[in-house]
Design an enzyme around this catalytic site. Structure first.
Site, PDB file in Angstrom:
ATOM      1  N   ASN A 287       9.312   4.411   2.968  1.00  0.00           N
ATOM      2  CA  ASN A 287       9.359   4.051   4.389  1.00  0.00           C
ATOM      3  C   ASN A 287      10.725   3.443   4.676  1.00  0.00           C
ATOM      4  O   ASN A 287      11.419   2.989   3.773  1.00  0.00           O
ATOM      5  CB  ASN A 287       8.308   2.980   4.685  1.00  0.00           C
ATOM      6  CG  ASN A 287       6.901   3.456   4.416  1.00  0.00           C
ATOM      7  OD1 ASN A 287       6.511   3.602   3.271  1.00  0.00           O
ATOM      8  ND2 ASN A 287       6.156   3.711   5.456  1.00  0.00           N
TER       9      ASN A 287
ATOM     10  N   HIS B   7       5.983   4.793  12.453  1.00  0.00           N
ATOM     11  CA  HIS B   7       5.866   4.764  10.987  1.00  0.00           C
ATOM     12  C   HIS B   7       6.802   5.844  10.425  1.00  0.00           C
ATOM     13  O   HIS B   7       6.396   6.985  10.214  1.00  0.00           O
ATOM     14  CB  HIS B   7       4.396   5.024  10.611  1.00  0.00           C
ATOM     15  CG  HIS B   7       4.091   4.977   9.151  1.00  0.00           C
ATOM     16  ND1 HIS B   7       3.406   3.933   8.549  1.00  0.00           N
ATOM     17  CD2 HIS B   7       4.338   5.838   8.143  1.00  0.00           C
ATOM     18  CE1 HIS B   7       3.248   4.168   7.264  1.00  0.00           C
ATOM     19  NE2 HIS B   7       3.806   5.332   6.981  1.00  0.00           N
TER      20      HIS B   7
ATOM     21  N   ARG C 114       0.839  -1.209   0.000  1.00  0.00           N
ATOM     22  CA  ARG C 114       0.000   0.000   0.000  1.00  0.00           C
ATOM     23  C   ARG C 114       0.873   1.258   0.000  1.00  0.00           C
ATOM     24  O   ARG C 114       0.997   1.946  -1.000  1.00  0.00           O
ATOM     25  CB  ARG C 114      -0.945  -0.038   1.217  1.00  0.00           C
ATOM     26  CG  ARG C 114      -2.065   0.980   1.171  1.00  0.00           C
ATOM     27  CD  ARG C 114      -1.675   2.390   1.537  1.00  0.00           C
ATOM     28  NE  ARG C 114      -1.085   2.484   2.876  1.00  0.00           N
ATOM     29  CZ  ARG C 114      -0.518   3.594   3.348  1.00  0.00           C
ATOM     30  NH1 ARG C 114      -0.450   4.674   2.597  1.00  0.00           N
ATOM     31  NH2 ARG C 114       0.026   3.619   4.551  1.00  0.00           N
ATOM     32  N   ASP C 115       1.528   1.543   1.108  1.00  0.00           N
ATOM     33  CA  ASP C 115       2.310   2.782   1.195  1.00  0.00           C
ATOM     34  C   ASP C 115       3.413   2.776   0.145  1.00  0.00           C
ATOM     35  O   ASP C 115       3.739   3.809  -0.455  1.00  0.00           O
ATOM     36  CB  ASP C 115       2.917   2.907   2.607  1.00  0.00           C
ATOM     37  CG  ASP C 115       3.151   4.359   3.012  1.00  0.00           C
ATOM     38  OD1 ASP C 115       2.993   5.245   2.151  1.00  0.00           O
ATOM     39  OD2 ASP C 115       3.494   4.603   4.175  1.00  0.00           O
TER      40      ASP C 115
ATOM     41  N   HIS D  48       9.265   7.412   7.597  1.00  0.00           N
ATOM     42  CA  HIS D  48       9.800   7.467   6.234  1.00  0.00           C
ATOM     43  C   HIS D  48      11.260   7.897   6.355  1.00  0.00           C
ATOM     44  O   HIS D  48      11.630   8.615   7.285  1.00  0.00           O
ATOM     45  CB  HIS D  48       8.971   8.438   5.388  1.00  0.00           C
ATOM     46  CG  HIS D  48       7.640   7.860   5.001  1.00  0.00           C
ATOM     47  ND1 HIS D  48       7.382   7.357   3.754  1.00  0.00           N
ATOM     48  CD2 HIS D  48       6.506   7.676   5.720  1.00  0.00           C
ATOM     49  CE1 HIS D  48       6.135   6.890   3.710  1.00  0.00           C
ATOM     50  NE2 HIS D  48       5.576   7.075   4.891  1.00  0.00           N
TER      51      HIS D  48
ATOM     52  N   CYS E 219       4.314   9.350   0.011  1.00  0.00           N
ATOM     53  CA  CYS E 219       2.923   9.771  -0.030  1.00  0.00           C
ATOM     54  C   CYS E 219       2.734  10.758  -1.168  1.00  0.00           C
ATOM     55  O   CYS E 219       3.465  11.750  -1.264  1.00  0.00           O
ATOM     56  CB  CYS E 219       2.530  10.431   1.302  1.00  0.00           C
ATOM     57  SG  CYS E 219       0.835  11.033   1.276  1.00  0.00           S
TER      58      CYS E 219
HETATM   59  P1  HMG Z   1     -13.652  13.688  -1.839  1.00  0.00           P
HETATM   60  O1  HMG Z   1     -13.411  14.074  -3.268  1.00  0.00           O
HETATM   61  O2  HMG Z   1     -13.842  14.780  -0.836  1.00  0.00           O
HETATM   62  O3  HMG Z   1     -14.828  12.632  -1.693  1.00  0.00           O
HETATM   63  O4  HMG Z   1     -12.432  12.770  -1.424  1.00  0.00           O
HETATM   64  P2  HMG Z   1     -16.334  12.640  -2.076  1.00  0.00           P
HETATM   65  O5  HMG Z   1     -17.040  11.914  -1.009  1.00  0.00           O
HETATM   66  O6  HMG Z   1     -16.784  14.041  -2.439  1.00  0.00           O
HETATM   67  O7  HMG Z   1     -16.342  11.735  -3.401  1.00  0.00           O
HETATM   68  C1  HMG Z   1     -15.740  12.146  -4.621  1.00  0.00           C
HETATM   69  C2  HMG Z   1     -15.687  10.950  -5.567  1.00  0.00           C
HETATM   70  O8  HMG Z   1     -14.830   9.933  -5.039  1.00  0.00           O
HETATM   71  C3  HMG Z   1     -17.047  10.291  -5.775  1.00  0.00           C
HETATM   72  O9  HMG Z   1     -17.042   9.740  -7.095  1.00  0.00           O
HETATM   73  C4  HMG Z   1     -17.018   9.152  -4.792  1.00  0.00           C
HETATM   74  O10 HMG Z   1     -17.874   8.089  -5.139  1.00  0.00           O
HETATM   75  C5  HMG Z   1     -15.586   8.730  -4.849  1.00  0.00           C
HETATM   76  P3  HMG Z   1     -17.861  10.460  -8.298  1.00  0.00           P
HETATM   77  O11 HMG Z   1     -19.268  10.521  -7.816  1.00  0.00           O
HETATM   78  O12 HMG Z   1     -17.205  11.818  -8.420  1.00  0.00           O
HETATM   79  O13 HMG Z   1     -17.601   9.552  -9.456  1.00  0.00           O
HETATM   80  N1  HMG Z   1     -15.126   8.104  -3.597  1.00  0.00           N
HETATM   81  C6  HMG Z   1     -14.542   6.902  -3.522  1.00  0.00           C
HETATM   82  N2  HMG Z   1     -14.190   6.004  -4.470  1.00  0.00           N
HETATM   83  C7  HMG Z   1     -13.602   4.863  -4.031  1.00  0.00           C
HETATM   84  N3  HMG Z   1     -13.322   4.609  -2.734  1.00  0.00           N
HETATM   85  C8  HMG Z   1     -13.644   5.488  -1.772  1.00  0.00           C
HETATM   86  C9  HMG Z   1     -14.278   6.684  -2.173  1.00  0.00           C
HETATM   87  N4  HMG Z   1     -14.726   7.748  -1.477  1.00  0.00           N
HETATM   88  C10 HMG Z   1     -15.245   8.610  -2.368  1.00  0.00           C
HETATM   89  N5  HMG Z   1     -13.348   5.216  -0.509  1.00  0.00           N
HETATM   90  C11 HMG Z   1     -11.491  10.998  -0.095  1.00  0.00           C
HETATM   91  C12 HMG Z   1     -12.306  12.277  -0.099  1.00  0.00           C
HETATM   92  C13 HMG Z   1     -11.127  10.674   1.334  1.00  0.00           C
HETATM   93  C14 HMG Z   1     -12.323   9.871  -0.697  1.00  0.00           C
HETATM   94  C15 HMG Z   1     -10.228  11.202  -0.959  1.00  0.00           C
HETATM   95  O14 HMG Z   1      -9.597  12.379  -0.523  1.00  0.00           O
HETATM   96  C16 HMG Z   1      -9.271  10.066  -0.868  1.00  0.00           C
HETATM   97  O15 HMG Z   1      -9.543   8.971  -1.339  1.00  0.00           O
HETATM   98  N6  HMG Z   1      -8.095  10.310  -0.281  1.00  0.00           N
HETATM   99  C17 HMG Z   1      -7.099   9.253  -0.067  1.00  0.00           C
HETATM  100  C18 HMG Z   1      -5.729   9.804  -0.248  1.00  0.00           C
HETATM  101  C19 HMG Z   1      -4.724   8.713   0.001  1.00  0.00           C
HETATM  102  O16 HMG Z   1      -4.995   7.541  -0.175  1.00  0.00           O
HETATM  103  N7  HMG Z   1      -3.497   9.129   0.402  1.00  0.00           N
HETATM  104  C20 HMG Z   1      -2.423   8.199   0.651  1.00  0.00           C
HETATM  105  C21 HMG Z   1      -2.625   7.385   1.874  1.00  0.00           C
HETATM  106  S1  HMG Z   1      -2.275   8.266   3.375  1.00  0.00           S
HETATM  107  C22 HMG Z   1      -0.583   8.098   3.620  1.00  0.00           C
HETATM  108  O17 HMG Z   1       0.121   7.654   2.741  1.00  0.00           O
HETATM  109  C23 HMG Z   1      -0.019   8.406   4.972  1.00  0.00           C
HETATM  110  C24 HMG Z   1       0.292   7.161   5.809  1.00  0.00           C
HETATM  111  O18 HMG Z   1       1.167   6.276   5.132  1.00  0.00           O
HETATM  112  C25 HMG Z   1       0.956   7.586   7.147  1.00  0.00           C
HETATM  113  C26 HMG Z   1       2.120   8.575   6.919  1.00  0.00           C
HETATM  114  O19 HMG Z   1       3.141   8.185   6.326  1.00  0.00           O
HETATM  115  O20 HMG Z   1       1.969   9.707   7.329  1.00  0.00           O
HETATM  116  C27 HMG Z   1      -0.971   6.394   6.150  1.00  0.00           C
HETATM  117 MG    MG Z   2       3.352   6.457   5.088  1.00  0.00          MG
END
Ligand code: HMG
Ligand code: MG
Length: 297
Positions: A249, A207, A15-16, A209, A240
């Protein structure tokens, strides 16, 4: 010194790691990676993210990845679920552990999940409720615990508050993410210490990086305080997409090598782990980003 005798490694490479790759990685290659990790004795693997494909196209294959998983005894597969839509998809895919994620930085949270920190908790409440009703454990992530790409320094008291809130909401474990790898050992200890005043140490995960090459030093400093859960990514892949410049990481090979040397158990076979890292590195067309992997390999 309060070193643990055993450390739980949470492998986040599928994933990450792979969320940040420019090229599309085949589902079969992701499944091969997961199988290779299992063969090396890794018991906790974050396999996918049920996030919006508009935000992270690399994770659009979460359903297919989960459908191809080979469930081995004692192995736990988990996936990111930022909202109910993600949770529903994870439930349908048969995932037994999910993770919600927020940050200690308002700006980062807006860029990453399009809401404020307070709004993220409102969003997570029904996710937690439904997950628990399905007997699914929920992990929590806090990003930017030692610095933010947009806001710079982050107050460790805010990190502790956000961590505490996730724990109070029902997260069984909260992972402290140094998203951009700017942390250094004493800052890491201070931040962890404040979190551990509010949440039991064995429910906090590290966690890190490795952007600034500090990850191993930070982990060692935090183990000294008694931390016993470490997130890592084989071959050091990762980053990210919403944190410019964030590299991978800490590599799992480096962590396991260090822990072996300290007499701390992980249950992981380092030689097999190196092979897992080499195979995915070949797919990515580069050398593993891990000194231990390069030295052994
Ligand atoms: P949004 O645009 O505000 O959401 O995004 P929405 O509810 O307005 O929906 C917009 C569209 O997305 C819609 O589709 C939804 O159906 C769809 P449309 O009608 O336009 O065709 N949608 C989804 N589709 C699939 N799966 C879902 C989903 N939710 C809505 N779950 C949202 C808000 C949270 C969904 C978006 O911002 C998002 O997906 N963000 C994820 C970003 C991400 O994955 N970042 C990387 C992971 S975090 C990280 O790496 C840090 C970590 O490792 C720790 C660290 O290192 O710090 C964990
Ligand atoms: Mg991370």
């Amino acid at each position: 010194m309060n070193y643990p005798t055993r450390v739980k490694i949470v492998e986040v490479s599928p994933r990450d790691g792979l969320q940040n790759e420019k090229q599309v990685i085949d589902v079969s290659d992701k499944l091969q990676l997961i199988n290779d990790l299992q063969l090396a004795g890794v018991k906790h693997i974050e396999v996918a993210g049920f996030v919006s494909p508009k935000w992270v196209p690399q994770l659009d294959d979460a359903k297919a990845v989960c459908a191809g998983l080979v469930k081995e005894e004692g192995v736990h597969h988990s996936a990111l679920t930022p909202n109910l839509k993600g949770l529903d998809a994870a439930i349908e895919a048969g995932i037994e552990e999910v993770a919600v994620f927020t940050a200690a930085s308002e700006t980062f949270n807006q860029k990453n999940i399009n809401c404020s920190i307070a709004e993220s908790f409102e969003r997570f409440a029904p996710v937690m409720e439904k997950a628990h009703a399905h007997n699914i454990k929920v992990r929590g992530y806090v990003s930017c615990v030692l610095g933010c790409p947009y806001e710079g320094a982050i107050d460790p008291k805010v990190v502790a508050e956000v961590t505490h809130k996730l724990h109070q909401m029902g997260c069984f474990e909260v992972s402290l993410g140094d998203t951009i790898g700017t942390g250094t050992p004493l800052n890491a200890q201070k931040m962890l210490g404040l979190c551990a005043d509010l949440v039991p140490m064995d429910q906090l995960a590290l966690h890190f990086h490795d952007t600034y090459g500090q990850a191993l030093a930070n982990i060692q400093a935090c183990l000294e305080l008694g931390a016993s859960v470490v997130d890592a990514s084989v071959a050091g892949i990762g980053g990210c997409p919403y944190a410019k410049g964030a590299t991978g990481n800490v590599s799992t090979e480096n962590v396991v090598y260090m822990l072996n040397g300290m007499g701390i158990e992980t249950g992981i076979d380092l030689a097999q782990l190196v092979k897992a890292g080499q195979r995915i590195s070949e797919v990515l067309g580069r050398q593993p980003n891990s000194q231990v992997a390069l030295a052994i390999g």
